[in-house]
Design an enzyme around this catalytic site. Structure first.
Site, PDB file in Angstrom:
ATOM      1  N   GLY A  59      37.841  50.785  38.861  1.00 46.58           N
ATOM      2  CA  GLY A  59      38.595  50.414  37.674  1.00 46.58           C
ATOM      3  C   GLY A  59      39.598  51.487  37.320  1.00 46.58           C
ATOM      4  O   GLY A  59      39.507  52.619  37.796  1.00 46.58           O
ATOM      5  N   CYS A  86      33.391  53.795  43.298  1.00 49.00           N
ATOM      6  CA  CYS A  86      34.521  54.493  42.688  1.00 49.00           C
ATOM      7  C   CYS A  86      34.334  54.639  41.180  1.00 49.00           C
ATOM      8  O   CYS A  86      33.452  55.372  40.766  1.00 49.00           O
ATOM      9  CB  CYS A  86      35.830  53.800  43.056  1.00 49.00           C
ATOM     10  SG  CYS A  86      37.218  54.921  42.937  1.00 49.00           S
ATOM     11  N   TYR A  87      35.099  53.898  40.361  1.00 50.17           N
ATOM     12  CA  TYR A  87      34.869  54.014  38.917  1.00 50.17           C
ATOM     13  C   TYR A  87      33.401  53.726  38.596  1.00 50.17           C
ATOM     14  O   TYR A  87      32.785  54.398  37.763  1.00 50.17           O
ATOM     15  CB  TYR A  87      35.775  53.038  38.149  1.00 50.17           C
ATOM     16  CG  TYR A  87      35.596  53.150  36.646  1.00 50.17           C
ATOM     17  CD1 TYR A  87      36.233  54.153  35.934  1.00 50.17           C
ATOM     18  CD2 TYR A  87      34.760  52.267  35.955  1.00 50.17           C
ATOM     19  CE1 TYR A  87      36.039  54.289  34.567  1.00 50.17           C
ATOM     20  CE2 TYR A  87      34.570  52.395  34.582  1.00 50.17           C
ATOM     21  CZ  TYR A  87      35.218  53.398  33.897  1.00 50.17           C
ATOM     22  OH  TYR A  87      35.037  53.529  32.544  1.00 50.17           O
ATOM     23  N   HIS A 174      35.890  53.162  48.782  1.00 44.67           N
ATOM     24  CA  HIS A 174      35.832  51.700  48.661  1.00 44.67           C
ATOM     25  C   HIS A 174      35.325  51.050  49.950  1.00 44.67           C
ATOM     26  O   HIS A 174      36.101  50.844  50.872  1.00 44.67           O
ATOM     27  CB  HIS A 174      37.219  51.143  48.335  1.00 44.67           C
ATOM     28  CG  HIS A 174      37.688  51.488  46.956  1.00 44.67           C
ATOM     29  ND1 HIS A 174      37.368  50.732  45.853  1.00 44.67           N
ATOM     30  CD2 HIS A 174      38.416  52.527  46.486  1.00 44.67           C
ATOM     31  CE1 HIS A 174      37.893  51.276  44.780  1.00 44.67           C
ATOM     32  NE2 HIS A 174      38.534  52.364  45.136  1.00 44.67           N
ATOM     33  N   GLU A 176      34.573  48.047  50.376  1.00 43.04           N
ATOM     34  CA  GLU A 176      34.959  46.627  50.448  1.00 43.04           C
ATOM     35  C   GLU A 176      36.275  46.412  51.185  1.00 43.04           C
ATOM     36  O   GLU A 176      36.573  45.300  51.585  1.00 43.04           O
ATOM     37  CB  GLU A 176      35.015  46.032  49.039  1.00 43.04           C
ATOM     38  CG  GLU A 176      36.140  46.556  48.123  1.00 43.04           C
ATOM     39  CD  GLU A 176      35.772  47.835  47.357  1.00 43.04           C
ATOM     40  OE1 GLU A 176      34.903  48.600  47.833  1.00 43.04           O
ATOM     41  OE2 GLU A 176      36.369  48.076  46.304  1.00 43.04           O
ATOM     42  N   ASP A 232      41.994  22.385  49.365  1.00 40.70           N
ATOM     43  CA  ASP A 232      41.046  22.318  48.251  1.00 40.70           C
ATOM     44  C   ASP A 232      40.845  20.887  47.759  1.00 40.70           C
ATOM     45  O   ASP A 232      39.716  20.436  47.602  1.00 40.70           O
ATOM     46  CB  ASP A 232      41.513  23.215  47.090  1.00 40.70           C
ATOM     47  CG  ASP A 232      41.739  24.652  47.542  1.00 40.70           C
ATOM     48  OD1 ASP A 232      41.165  25.033  48.583  1.00 40.70           O
ATOM     49  OD2 ASP A 232      42.500  25.370  46.873  1.00 40.70           O
ATOM     50  N   SER A 233      41.946  20.177  47.524  1.00 42.13           N
ATOM     51  CA  SER A 233      41.767  18.827  46.993  1.00 42.13           C
ATOM     52  C   SER A 233      41.145  17.914  48.050  1.00 42.13           C
ATOM     53  O   SER A 233      40.374  17.020  47.726  1.00 42.13           O
ATOM     54  CB  SER A 233      43.077  18.250  46.444  1.00 42.13           C
ATOM     55  OG  SER A 233      44.004  17.976  47.460  1.00 42.13           O
ATOM     56  N   LYS A 375      38.410  30.713  49.357  1.00 47.83           N
ATOM     57  CA  LYS A 375      39.157  29.828  50.254  1.00 47.83           C
ATOM     58  C   LYS A 375      38.498  29.660  51.624  1.00 47.83           C
ATOM     59  O   LYS A 375      38.373  28.548  52.137  1.00 47.83           O
ATOM     60  CB  LYS A 375      40.566  30.399  50.444  1.00 47.83           C
ATOM     61  CG  LYS A 375      41.540  29.432  51.073  1.00 47.83           C
ATOM     62  CD  LYS A 375      42.047  28.517  50.012  1.00 47.83           C
ATOM     63  CE  LYS A 375      43.180  27.639  50.468  1.00 47.83           C
ATOM     64  NZ  LYS A 375      43.727  26.911  49.304  1.00 47.83           N
TER      65      LYS A 375
HETATM   66  N1  GLN Z   1      40.171  55.642  37.489  1.00 48.64           N
HETATM   67  C1  GLN Z   1      39.205  56.311  38.289  1.00 48.64           C
HETATM   68  C2  GLN Z   1      39.841  57.475  39.059  1.00 48.64           C
HETATM   69  O1  GLN Z   1      41.020  57.613  39.059  1.00 48.64           O
HETATM   70  C3  GLN Z   1      38.564  55.353  39.251  1.00 48.64           C
HETATM   71  C4  GLN Z   1      39.531  54.839  40.264  1.00 48.64           C
HETATM   72  C5  GLN Z   1      39.012  53.661  41.035  1.00 48.64           C
HETATM   73  O2  GLN Z   1      38.011  53.053  40.674  1.00 48.64           O
HETATM   74  N2  GLN Z   1      39.720  53.286  42.092  1.00 48.64           N
HETATM   75  O3  GLN Z   1      39.145  58.255  39.664  1.00 48.64           O
END
Ligand code: GLN
Length: 519
Positions: A59, A86-87, A174, A176, A232-233, A375
């Site tokens: 975030g 991360c956040y 990350h 993901e 989708d439809s 999707k």
């Molecule tokens: N804002 C937080 C940072 O800058 C987390 C960043 C993030 O979740 N990508 O470290």
């Protein structure tokens, strides 16, 4: 419609990170059902869902600022494993007594991560160092009690930490995103090994179960569906057809702006000679649309006219049908999340009809059988249902159709030109095997006419522009590197086979600065 309730479920708590949907997709790729909720969701509600695991996303906030997005400390003592990304990792540490600060050195992009605890269940079998994707300004400067550091980088002392006894895992990078080499394995370790999910989410039983539920929900109610010929439809319509048969009426408005033979293809599948037992209405409204579009050159006005006319035609048909109890919509999960209903991502797509009901047809309820699917999952269901591959793997096609692939005024003749040129281009791309890698490709008709010579005669004809892009998310795109021979063959065929074209261009602009559609 709670066909998912009996599945084991992992919950993604969204702190506004740009990759949050990817997190959920990765979990589902492990055959584990997953939903995204805002960080504002009350803890009681989360507990009641009985998740097998919880993932906190990244975030934009910094946990140490007063208005930062937070979560209740009790989230970490539900007895459910939690993975913070991360956040989410920073928040976990902050809430449990660790410390997060502005990093002296921010990290962005591919980073070598050194795994300090190869025995960590999260990193099982992954060799150190491993390439990961970083994107942070803050860092965990001190871990909370009970945790141990399991990975670091040159600039970041805590790239991962865990308290395995409590099932708490924090990672600064990350997993993901595809740039994190072994990210998917880490997520799989979390959901399967750490959370103990068995992986019972299958598209096959999704279809059967959904059909059953639609049948019991709708009973002998009357259902109306607007077919566009899109994935989708089409998939939604087949689910409904299998559930309620002739009580489903599909209205397919042919606005004369579809690709070559597309209208007939839709009719072949859904019409009286197709495999499904439903009421099919094809409205050949080509003339009606062309008349409205005559003399209109401005793209926004064209879009508006096409959209409005579409509703008018659909409304006329709905009136003929009489009673409508349910209206089918092909809403999919990204529409739900992006409308701000599922996760936290700002209202990116306010135009989606999620929640807001169309007011041009009288009906009791809306039915959205695909609203929990991504999707690629919709495509899987489509294949499982035996819908022809041509429909299932159809490229994205704009609602106003060829109306916006013809620059300037739309006329029946221009539609014919662009349809024929487009069909040739698609054939040549398929022959060259490029259809498997290009994300979207088509021919557009520029409004440019120029002088040429054909058979010793002067011509004054149109220029076709070819467009082909490779992209993962359609937010940014690269031009497809089509071999010259393929381009030349395409050019030759278009010039020879399509009347009133004497030039062919290939648009090599990426997005940004350009966009994918030309107009
Ligand atoms: N804002 C937080 C940072 O800058 C987390 C960043 C993030 O979740 N990508 O470290």
């Amino acid at each position: 419609m709670d066909h998912v309730q009996q599945h084991e479920k992992v919950i993604v708590i969204d702190f506004g990170g740009q990759y949050n949907q990817l997190v959920a997709r990765r979990v589902r790729e492990c055959s584990v059902y997953c939903e995204i909720y805002s960080y504002r969701t009350p803890l009681e509600q989360i507990r009641a869902m009985q998740p097998k695991g919880i993932i906190l996303t990244g975030g934009p906030n910094s946990v140490y600022t007063p208005d930062a997005a937070v979560c209740s400390p009790e989230l970490f003592s539900l007895g459910v494993p939690v993975l913070g990304l991360c956040y989410g990792a920073q928040l976990m540490q902050h809430v449990l007594g660790g410390q997060v600060e502005r990093a002296p050195e921010r990290e962005y992009g591919k980073t070598e991560v050194i795994l300090d605890e190869p025995k960590s269940a999260l990193f099982d079998g992954i060799a150190s160092p491993t390439t990961c994707w970083m994107s942070h300004n803050d860092y965990i400067s001190r871990i909370a009690d009970g945790f141990r550091v399991t990975a670091h980088t040159a600039n970041c002392p805590v790239a991962a930490a865990e308290d395995a006894a409590r099932g708490l895992y924090a990672i600064q990078f990350h997993p993901e995103v595809l740039h994190t080499e072994h990210g998917f394995e880490m997520i799989r370790h979390f959901v399967l090994d750490i959370c103990g999910c068995s992986g019972d989410w299958r598209m096959d039983d999704f279809a059967e179960r959904t059909i059953e539920e639609l049948r019991s929900r709708i009973g002998d109610g009357k259902v109306l569906c607007a077919l566009s010929g899109g994935v989708d439809s089409s998939v939604a319509a087949v689910l409904l057809a299998k559930a309620v048969g002739k009580n489903l009426t599909c209205v397919f408005v042919d606005h004369g702006l579809l690709r070559k033979n597309e209208g007939d293809m839709v009719e072949e599948v859904f019409g009286p000679n197709g495999p499904y037992d439903l009421q099919f209405v094809r409205v050949n409204a080509q003339e009606r649309f062309y008349k409205k579009l005559a003399g209109v050159t401005e793209p926004e006005r064209k879009r508006k006219i096409i959209g409005e006319e579409f509703i008018r035609v659909f409304e006329d048909e709905a009136k003929k049908i009489g009673r409508v109890d349910y209206l089918v919509q092909g809403t999919i999960y990204p529409d739900v999340v992006e409308s701000g209903l599922g996760g936290e991502s700002a209202t990116i797509k306010s135009h989606h009809n999620v929640g807001g009901l169309p007011d041009y047809v009288d009906f009791k309820e809306i039915v959205e059988p695909l609203r929990n699917l991504f999707k690629d999952e919709v495509r899987k269901v489509g294949r499982h249902l035996g819908i022809p591959e041509k429909l299932v793997s159809r490229q994205p096609f704009p609602g106003p159709g060829l109306g916006i692939r013809i620059i300037g005024e739309v006329t029946a003749e221009k539609v014919r030109i662009v349809q024929d040129a487009d069909a040739i281009f698609r054939e040549e791309m398929e022959k060259a095997g490029l259809d498997r890698t290009a994300s979207q490709y088509y021919a557009a008709l520029t409004n440019l006419r120029s002088v040429g010579v054909m058979g010793d005669e002067r011509t004054y004809d149109y220029a076709i522009a070819l467009r082909s892009v490779n992209t993962v998310d359609f937010m940014t795109a690269d031009v497809t590197e089509i071999p010259y021979t393929v381009l030349k063959t395409t050019m030759n065929r278009i010039i020879n086979e399509v009347e009133h074209v004497n030039r062919v261009f290939y648009d090599i602009t990426s997005k940004p600065p350009a966009t994918i559609e030309l107009e």
